[in-house]
Design a protein around this motif. Structure first.
Motif, PDB file in Angstrom:
ATOM      1  N   SER A  82      -4.608   6.988  14.427  1.00  0.00           N
ATOM      2  CA  SER A  82      -3.052   7.034  13.588  1.00  0.00           C
ATOM      3  C   SER A  82      -3.296   6.429  12.535  1.00  0.00           C
ATOM      4  O   SER A  82      -4.163   5.716  12.077  1.00  0.00           O
ATOM      5  CB  SER A  82      -2.094   7.101  13.949  1.00  0.00           C
ATOM      6  OG  SER A  82      -2.180   5.406  14.638  1.00  0.00           O
ATOM      7  N   GLU A 104       0.462   5.405   5.271  1.00  0.00           N
ATOM      8  CA  GLU A 104       0.547   7.253   4.985  1.00  0.00           C
ATOM      9  C   GLU A 104       1.192   7.777   3.974  1.00  0.00           C
ATOM     10  O   GLU A 104       2.457   7.620   3.553  1.00  0.00           O
ATOM     11  CB  GLU A 104       1.355   8.194   6.352  1.00  0.00           C
ATOM     12  CG  GLU A 104       0.804   9.302   6.341  1.00  0.00           C
ATOM     13  CD  GLU A 104      -0.598   9.861   6.485  1.00  0.00           C
ATOM     14  OE1 GLU A 104      -0.778  10.945   5.776  1.00  0.00           O
ATOM     15  OE2 GLU A 104      -0.407   9.570   7.868  1.00  0.00           O
ATOM     16  N   SER A 120       2.504  10.132   1.678  1.00  0.00           N
ATOM     17  CA  SER A 120       3.590  11.984   1.474  1.00  0.00           C
ATOM     18  C   SER A 120       3.883  12.461   0.376  1.00  0.00           C
ATOM     19  O   SER A 120       4.987  11.794   0.332  1.00  0.00           O
ATOM     20  CB  SER A 120       4.149  11.808   2.850  1.00  0.00           C
ATOM     21  OG  SER A 120       2.844  11.793   4.190  1.00  0.00           O
ATOM     22  N   SER A 143      -4.055   8.526   2.579  1.00  0.00           N
ATOM     23  CA  SER A 143      -4.141   7.374   4.417  1.00  0.00           C
ATOM     24  C   SER A 143      -5.530   6.748   4.174  1.00  0.00           C
ATOM     25  O   SER A 143      -6.759   7.315   4.055  1.00  0.00           O
ATOM     26  CB  SER A 143      -3.488   8.791   5.528  1.00  0.00           C
ATOM     27  OG  SER A 143      -4.939  10.165   5.793  1.00  0.00           O
ATOM     28  N   LEU A 196       5.066   5.607   4.978  1.00  0.00           N
ATOM     29  CA  LEU A 196       5.001   5.152   6.288  1.00  0.00           C
ATOM     30  C   LEU A 196       3.893   4.345   6.887  1.00  0.00           C
ATOM     31  O   LEU A 196       2.414   4.245   5.997  1.00  0.00           O
ATOM     32  CB  LEU A 196       4.736   6.372   7.583  1.00  0.00           C
ATOM     33  CG  LEU A 196       5.860   7.455   7.245  1.00  0.00           C
ATOM     34  CD1 LEU A 196       5.667   8.453   8.274  1.00  0.00           C
ATOM     35  CD2 LEU A 196       7.367   6.626   7.369  1.00  0.00           C
ATOM     36  N   TRP A 197       4.158   3.287   7.619  1.00  0.00           N
ATOM     37  CA  TRP A 197       3.488   1.973   7.619  1.00  0.00           C
ATOM     38  C   TRP A 197       3.607   1.504   9.117  1.00  0.00           C
ATOM     39  O   TRP A 197       4.741   1.801   9.473  1.00  0.00           O
ATOM     40  CB  TRP A 197       4.321   0.720   6.878  1.00  0.00           C
ATOM     41  CG  TRP A 197       3.598  -0.205   6.698  1.00  0.00           C
ATOM     42  CD1 TRP A 197       3.956  -1.501   7.575  1.00  0.00           C
ATOM     43  CD2 TRP A 197       2.126  -1.020   6.634  1.00  0.00           C
ATOM     44  NE1 TRP A 197       3.013  -2.242   7.643  1.00  0.00           N
ATOM     45  CE2 TRP A 197       2.430  -1.979   7.504  1.00  0.00           C
ATOM     46  CE3 TRP A 197       0.623  -0.259   5.573  1.00  0.00           C
ATOM     47  CZ2 TRP A 197       0.764  -3.217   6.839  1.00  0.00           C
ATOM     48  CZ3 TRP A 197       0.021  -1.327   5.695  1.00  0.00           C
ATOM     49  CH2 TRP A 197      -0.465  -2.518   6.568  1.00  0.00           C
ATOM     50  N   ASP A 250       2.330   0.514  13.145  1.00  0.00           N
ATOM     51  CA  ASP A 250       1.990   1.607  14.530  1.00  0.00           C
ATOM     52  C   ASP A 250       3.143   2.541  14.723  1.00  0.00           C
ATOM     53  O   ASP A 250       2.942   3.711  14.997  1.00  0.00           O
ATOM     54  CB  ASP A 250       1.656   0.097  15.565  1.00  0.00           C
ATOM     55  CG  ASP A 250       1.143   0.057  15.103  1.00  0.00           C
ATOM     56  OD1 ASP A 250      -0.468  -0.021  14.524  1.00  0.00           O
ATOM     57  OD2 ASP A 250       0.630  -1.640  15.485  1.00  0.00           O
ATOM     58  N   ARG A 251       4.465   1.986  14.550  1.00  0.00           N
ATOM     59  CA  ARG A 251       5.587   2.547  14.377  1.00  0.00           C
ATOM     60  C   ARG A 251       6.161   3.561  13.127  1.00  0.00           C
ATOM     61  O   ARG A 251       7.097   4.058  13.814  1.00  0.00           O
ATOM     62  CB  ARG A 251       6.587   1.973  14.751  1.00  0.00           C
ATOM     63  CG  ARG A 251       6.966   0.677  15.650  1.00  0.00           C
ATOM     64  CD  ARG A 251       7.538  -0.424  16.146  1.00  0.00           C
ATOM     65  NE  ARG A 251       7.671  -1.428  15.338  1.00  0.00           N
ATOM     66  CZ  ARG A 251       8.790  -2.166  14.338  1.00  0.00           C
ATOM     67  NH1 ARG A 251      10.189  -1.974  15.217  1.00  0.00           N
ATOM     68  NH2 ARG A 251       8.627  -3.135  14.021  1.00  0.00           N
ATOM     69  N   SER A 252       5.399   3.878  12.474  1.00  0.00           N
ATOM     70  CA  SER A 252       5.502   4.413  11.310  1.00  0.00           C
ATOM     71  C   SER A 252       6.952   4.155  10.671  1.00  0.00           C
ATOM     72  O   SER A 252       7.845   4.773  10.682  1.00  0.00           O
ATOM     73  CB  SER A 252       4.963   5.852  11.781  1.00  0.00           C
ATOM     74  OG  SER A 252       3.967   6.584  11.605  1.00  0.00           O
ATOM     75  N   ARG A 253       7.025   2.840   9.566  1.00  0.00           N
ATOM     76  CA  ARG A 253       8.889   2.318   9.377  1.00  0.00           C
ATOM     77  C   ARG A 253       8.066   3.103   8.183  1.00  0.00           C
ATOM     78  O   ARG A 253       7.080   2.738   7.477  1.00  0.00           O
ATOM     79  CB  ARG A 253       8.025   0.819   9.637  1.00  0.00           C
ATOM     80  CG  ARG A 253       7.544   0.316   9.229  1.00  0.00           C
ATOM     81  CD  ARG A 253       7.893  -1.352   9.600  1.00  0.00           C
ATOM     82  NE  ARG A 253       8.593  -2.124   9.112  1.00  0.00           N
ATOM     83  CZ  ARG A 253       9.133  -3.110   9.104  1.00  0.00           C
ATOM     84  NH1 ARG A 253       8.000  -4.418   9.399  1.00  0.00           N
ATOM     85  NH2 ARG A 253       9.855  -4.084   8.582  1.00  0.00           N
ATOM     86  N   SER A 254       9.726   3.540   7.191  1.00  0.00           N
ATOM     87  CA  SER A 254       9.220   3.252   6.107  1.00  0.00           C
ATOM     88  C   SER A 254       9.250   2.919   5.718  1.00  0.00           C
ATOM     89  O   SER A 254      10.305   1.367   5.289  1.00  0.00           O
ATOM     90  CB  SER A 254      10.506   4.729   5.525  1.00  0.00           C
ATOM     91  OG  SER A 254      10.970   3.966   4.012  1.00  0.00           O
TER      92      SER A 254
END
Length: 246
Positions: free
Chosen positions: A2, A6, A8, A26, A62-63, A65-69
């Motif tokens: 992953s 990211e 987008s 990414s 998104l940033w 391991d937990r894809s936080r904004s």
């Protein structure tokens, strides 16, 4: 694997000019990436958006391991989350020693009372020595930063970012103004750092980008024009037309 970062569908306009146009980008957790493109392609604005200096009009970032904004965080929170940015001109404390510069940058509690009572520990002193060695500045550790060469100041500033233990380093034109020997050492340093974290290098110098031997992203008019090895993107007719042919 992953992505660590990211971006987008991000767009941002300034006074009607669209500086970033539906940008998607990414990078993995341990990857070296070069970002190139003509002036006005959106390279600086891209870094401004990732570090929270500029807010996009649309899209998501998104940033981790937990894809936080990242869009919910301010600049200081983004830095603490693990994103470090090095600007083109080195900004170090010139009257302080190399060791003092690195010590000041160490990751620590920034509460005012904690700062007032802070004293170097054996662990912090060892970390400073370790950083200086990693930067190739072990024999300069007691010198004032103002006495260093341009290249050495660049390495010191990278070290000050490393002291914050970032997971992503954004580095703007690190080779500018360096001697050939300094450029070679900078190449080795960035490649070594990218073994344990993500490193994005914004650069105009094609020889330096070739030395990095990494994936290249070409920006044009605020979006990705091409991506791949340097040989692949420099053979791309669109890249030749808008960037290399100028």
């Amino acid at each position: 694997m992953s992505a660590l970062l990211e971006v987008s569908g991000v767009s941002v306009s300034f006074d009607g000019f669209r500086a970033i146009n539906n940008l998607s980008f990414s990078i993995g957790p341990a990857e070296l990436r070069a970002v190139i493109g003509p002036n006005g392609a959106g390279k600086t604005t891209f870094m401004d958006i990732v570090t929270g200096k500029t807010r996009p009009d649309q899209g998501e970032i998104l940033w981790g391991d937990r894809s936080r904004s990242l869009l919910k965080l301010n600049e200081a929170q983004i830095a603490r989350a693990g994103i470090g940015r090095k600007f083109q001109r080195p900004t170090v404390f010139e009257d302080q020693s190399v060791a003092d510069n690195l010590t000041l940058a160490l990751k620590a509690n920034r509460n005012p009372f904690a700062v007032l009572g802070w004293r170097p520990s054996n662990a912090s002193e060892a970390r400073v020595v370790e950083l200086a060695a990693e930067l190739g500045l072990a024999d300069q550790i007691d010198r004032k930063a103002g006495e260093l060469s341009h290249g050495q100041k660049q390495w010191l500033e990278i070290g000050m970012l490393l002291a914050q233990e970032p997971r992503l380093l954004l580095v703007d034109e690190p080779a500018a103004g360096m001697t050939l020997a300094e450029r070679e050492q900078t190449t080795a340093l960035l490649c070594r750092l990218a073994q344990t974290r993500a490193v994005v290098v914004v650069e105009h110098d094609m020889d330096f980008v070739r030395r990095l031997n990494c994936k290249v992203t070409v920006l044009h008019q605020g979006s990705v024009l091409a991506e791949g090895s340097l040989d692949r993107v420099t053979r791309n007719p669109d890249v030749i037309d808008v960037y290399l042919g100028r």
